[in-house]
Design a protein around this motif. Structure first.
Motif, mmCIF file in Angstrom:
data_model
loop_
_atom_site.group_PDB
_atom_site.id
_atom_site.type_symbol
_atom_site.label_atom_id
_atom_site.label_comp_id
_atom_site.label_asym_id
_atom_site.label_seq_id
_atom_site.Cartn_x
_atom_site.Cartn_y
_atom_site.Cartn_z
ATOM 1 N N ARG A 148 0.766 -1.423 0.000
ATOM 2 C CA ARG A 148 0.011 -0.174 -0.048
ATOM 3 C C ARG A 148 1.074 1.135 -0.059
ATOM 4 O O ARG A 148 0.752 2.316 -0.554
ATOM 5 C CB ARG A 148 -0.829 0.112 1.105
ATOM 6 N N THR A 149 1.818 1.231 0.767
ATOM 7 C CA THR A 149 2.915 2.473 0.567
ATOM 8 C C THR A 149 3.754 2.612 -0.563
ATOM 9 O O THR A 149 3.729 3.776 -1.187
ATOM 10 C CB THR A 149 3.821 2.169 1.859
ATOM 11 N N ALA A 150 3.962 1.267 -1.056
ATOM 12 C CA ALA A 150 4.842 1.537 -2.333
ATOM 13 C C ALA A 150 3.939 1.867 -3.524
ATOM 14 O O ALA A 150 4.325 2.591 -4.461
ATOM 15 C CB ALA A 150 5.427 0.299 -2.677
ATOM 16 N N LEU A 151 2.668 1.419 -3.597
ATOM 17 C CA LEU A 151 1.754 2.092 -4.486
ATOM 18 C C LEU A 151 1.144 3.374 -4.168
ATOM 19 O O LEU A 151 0.339 3.770 -5.235
ATOM 20 C CB LEU A 151 0.518 1.055 -4.680
ATOM 21 N N ARG A 152 1.365 3.779 -3.058
ATOM 22 C CA ARG A 152 0.955 5.263 -2.692
ATOM 23 C C ARG A 152 -0.613 5.177 -2.639
ATOM 24 O O ARG A 152 -1.243 5.936 -3.534
ATOM 25 C CB ARG A 152 1.202 6.285 -3.767
ATOM 26 N N LEU A 153 -1.160 4.060 -2.025
ATOM 27 C CA LEU A 153 -2.662 3.953 -1.943
ATOM 28 C C LEU A 153 -3.356 4.777 -0.847
ATOM 29 O O LEU A 153 -2.665 4.646 0.337
ATOM 30 C CB LEU A 153 -2.889 2.679 -1.785
ATOM 31 N N SER A 154 -4.428 5.289 -1.248
ATOM 32 C CA SER A 154 -5.561 5.862 -0.316
ATOM 33 C C SER A 154 -6.398 4.772 -0.011
ATOM 34 O O SER A 154 -6.531 3.850 -0.760
ATOM 35 C CB SER A 154 -5.891 7.145 -0.802
ATOM 36 N N ASP A 155 -7.182 4.871 0.960
ATOM 37 C CA ASP A 155 -8.393 3.955 1.217
ATOM 38 C C ASP A 155 -9.206 3.976 -0.079
ATOM 39 O O ASP A 155 -9.779 4.933 -0.620
ATOM 40 C CB ASP A 155 -9.006 4.237 2.344
ATOM 41 N N GLY A 156 -9.644 2.703 -0.397
ATOM 42 C CA GLY A 156 -10.550 2.556 -1.447
ATOM 43 C C GLY A 156 -11.933 2.233 -1.067
ATOM 44 O O GLY A 156 -11.963 1.934 -0.063
ATOM 45 N N THR A 157 -12.642 2.036 -2.382
ATOM 46 C CA THR A 157 -13.989 1.817 -1.838
ATOM 47 C C THR A 157 -14.465 0.787 -2.940
ATOM 48 O O THR A 157 -14.040 0.710 -4.138
ATOM 49 C CB THR A 157 -15.155 2.923 -2.194
ATOM 50 N N GLY A 158 -15.622 -0.275 -2.530
ATOM 51 C CA GLY A 158 -15.734 -1.119 -3.536
ATOM 52 C C GLY A 158 -15.497 -2.358 -3.080
ATOM 53 O O GLY A 158 -14.672 -2.477 -2.081
ATOM 54 N N PRO A 159 -16.122 -3.919 -3.844
ATOM 55 C CA PRO A 159 -15.811 -4.933 -3.300
ATOM 56 C C PRO A 159 -14.374 -5.381 -3.178
ATOM 57 O O PRO A 159 -13.788 -5.197 -4.628
ATOM 58 C CB PRO A 159 -16.762 -5.788 -4.301
ATOM 59 N N GLY A 160 -13.843 -5.791 -2.304
ATOM 60 C CA GLY A 160 -12.341 -6.152 -2.260
ATOM 61 C C GLY A 160 -11.223 -5.367 -2.420
ATOM 62 O O GLY A 160 -10.108 -5.627 -2.475
ATOM 63 N N VAL A 161 -11.670 -4.144 -2.686
ATOM 64 C CA VAL A 161 -10.619 -2.763 -2.838
ATOM 65 C C VAL A 161 -9.836 -2.567 -1.640
ATOM 66 O O VAL A 161 -10.361 -2.107 -0.455
ATOM 67 C CB VAL A 161 -11.094 -1.768 -3.515
ATOM 68 N N ALA A 162 -8.451 -2.834 -1.629
ATOM 69 C CA ALA A 162 -7.324 -2.485 -0.699
ATOM 70 C C ALA A 162 -7.039 -1.263 -0.524
ATOM 71 O O ALA A 162 -6.387 -0.657 0.383
ATOM 72 C CB ALA A 162 -6.635 -3.654 -0.482
ATOM 73 N N GLY A 163 -7.469 -0.537 -1.725
ATOM 74 C CA GLY A 163 -6.498 0.964 -1.716
ATOM 75 C C GLY A 163 -6.607 1.359 -3.249
ATOM 76 O O GLY A 163 -6.701 0.613 -4.129
ATOM 77 N N SER A 164 -6.554 2.825 -3.202
ATOM 78 C CA SER A 164 -6.461 3.459 -4.768
ATOM 79 C C SER A 164 -5.407 4.117 -4.749
ATOM 80 O O SER A 164 -5.168 5.126 -3.859
ATOM 81 C CB SER A 164 -7.881 3.822 -5.082
ATOM 82 N N GLY A 165 -4.841 4.373 -5.864
ATOM 83 C CA GLY A 165 -3.534 5.382 -6.230
ATOM 84 C C GLY A 165 -4.030 6.165 -7.575
ATOM 85 O O GLY A 165 -5.029 5.999 -8.410
ATOM 86 N N ARG A 166 -3.617 7.505 -7.819
ATOM 87 C CA ARG A 166 -3.706 8.410 -8.639
ATOM 88 C C ARG A 166 -2.571 9.081 -9.087
ATOM 89 O O ARG A 166 -1.482 9.258 -8.067
ATOM 90 C CB ARG A 166 -4.727 9.304 -8.377
ATOM 91 N N LEU A 167 -2.351 9.262 -10.278
ATOM 92 C CA LEU A 167 -1.147 9.954 -10.723
ATOM 93 C C LEU A 167 -1.445 10.810 -11.966
ATOM 94 O O LEU A 167 -2.058 10.371 -12.814
ATOM 95 C CB LEU A 167 0.023 9.086 -11.196
ATOM 96 N N ARG A 168 -1.287 12.050 -12.246
ATOM 97 C CA ARG A 168 -1.536 12.912 -13.315
ATOM 98 C C ARG A 168 -0.118 13.154 -14.042
ATOM 99 O O ARG A 168 0.851 13.805 -13.485
ATOM 100 C CB ARG A 168 -2.062 14.160 -12.947
ATOM 101 N N VAL A 169 -0.009 12.902 -15.316
ATOM 102 C CA VAL A 169 1.118 13.237 -16.100
ATOM 103 C C VAL A 169 0.904 13.885 -17.366
ATOM 104 O O VAL A 169 -0.050 13.457 -18.239
ATOM 105 C CB VAL A 169 1.859 11.751 -16.360
ATOM 106 N N ASP A 170 1.224 14.980 -17.471
ATOM 107 C CA ASP A 170 1.001 16.051 -18.488
ATOM 108 C C ASP A 170 -0.542 15.950 -18.428
ATOM 109 O O ASP A 170 -1.355 16.532 -17.599
ATOM 110 C CB ASP A 170 1.446 15.602 -19.801
ATOM 111 N N ASP A 171 -1.237 15.590 -19.864
ATOM 112 C CA ASP A 171 -2.682 15.738 -19.836
ATOM 113 C C ASP A 171 -3.463 14.422 -19.465
ATOM 114 O O ASP A 171 -4.840 14.391 -19.658
ATOM 115 C CB ASP A 171 -3.072 16.621 -21.015
ATOM 116 N N THR A 172 -2.811 13.617 -18.971
ATOM 117 C CA THR A 172 -3.550 12.081 -18.679
ATOM 118 C C THR A 172 -3.350 11.877 -17.374
ATOM 119 O O THR A 172 -2.482 11.985 -16.396
ATOM 120 C CB THR A 172 -2.551 11.133 -19.382
ATOM 121 N N THR A 173 -4.393 11.437 -16.634
ATOM 122 C CA THR A 173 -4.840 10.927 -15.271
ATOM 123 C C THR A 173 -4.763 9.655 -15.363
ATOM 124 O O THR A 173 -5.781 8.707 -15.902
ATOM 125 C CB THR A 173 -6.202 11.561 -14.650
ATOM 126 N N PHE A 174 -3.989 8.740 -14.554
ATOM 127 C CA PHE A 174 -3.820 7.411 -14.364
ATOM 128 C C PHE A 174 -4.491 6.980 -13.038
ATOM 129 O O PHE A 174 -4.080 7.872 -11.974
ATOM 130 C CB PHE A 174 -2.470 6.980 -14.294
#
Length: 226
Positions: A148-174
């Motif tokens: 979770r730390t290495a993937l920079r996860l925050s708490d996620g929502t939804g079935p089975g979700v252990a965490g969610s991450g986000r990254l913006r590069v130029d005009d693309t959001t991952f």
């Protein structure tokens, strides 16, 4: 920035490298396992190519049966330890192999591939395409916390979700979700890019996969859900 950081600018190898260890003694490597996923234009996996090197067996070998066993058998999987290419080079030299060949040469040892199921992307309705990297194995609480730390996860929502991450590069959001699947016996990363651009996604997808791999899970396939 650590070697396993999602945002590391280090060049990531095209191959996955593992140490092959004897049963019950994972710190005493006997050889190497080298793997590569062959990807279609939409980044879904079509083949898994594997080669092993063990001096006791006379050099390089390739076995689809062993590749499948790594994904299906926890005891076989426990004999692997994910490493960087630099680590693999050091072990190869120490075990008498000399200089580890470059990846173009190593591809010549891939002789018994595993074909992965291919089909038109599954349509989920609205929303961006989802690339799902499926992993074999399980995580104890300590490894899950580290991942979770290495993937920079925050708490996620939804079935089975252990965490969610986000990254913006130029005009693309991952975005990526770490999720427990298959009745709790496997894990996956669900990754999206907006706008959806496979060329932009490819290096991040590779880096995310390597981060998860270094925390004890073994990638099994990559699927695309449109």
């Amino acid at each position: 920035m650590s070697a396993t950081s999602v945002t590391s600018s280090a060049v990531t190898s095209a191959f996955d490298y593992y140490l092959l260890c004897p049963a019950g003694a994972p710190i005493a490597p006997l050889g190497l396992l080298v793997e590569e996923f062959v990807l279609a234009g939409d980044l879904s996996a079509t083949r898994l190519r594997t080669a092993g090197w063990t001096p006791a067996d006379g050099g390089w070998w390739s076995s689809a049966a062993f590749t499948r066993a790594v994904r299906a058998d926890a005891d076989v999987r426990a004999r692997l330890r994910a490493v960087t290419r630099a680590d693999a080079e050091e072990v190869y030299l120490r075990l008498g192999g000399g200089t580890l060949p470059g990846e173009d040469v190593l591809r010549g040892h891939f002789r018994d591939d595993v074909s992965l199921a291919t089909a038109a992307p599954l349509r989920l309705g609205g929303g961006p395409p989802v690339w799902r990297v499926l992993f074999a194995g399980d995580l104890d609480n300590g490894r899950l916390a580290g991942l979770r730390t290495a993937l920079r996860l925050s708490d996620g929502t939804g079935p089975g979700v252990a965490g969610s991450g986000r990254l913006r590069v130029d005009d693309t959001t991952f975005r990526w979700d770490l999720r427990r699947v298959a009745g709790g016996v496997a894990w996956c990363l669900d990754v999206t890019a907006e706008p959806a651009q496979p060329d932009a996604l490819r290096p991040l997808l590779r880096r995310l996969t390597d981060v998860v791999r270094r925390h004890g899970l073994v990638p099994a396939t990559i699927e695309c859900f449109a």
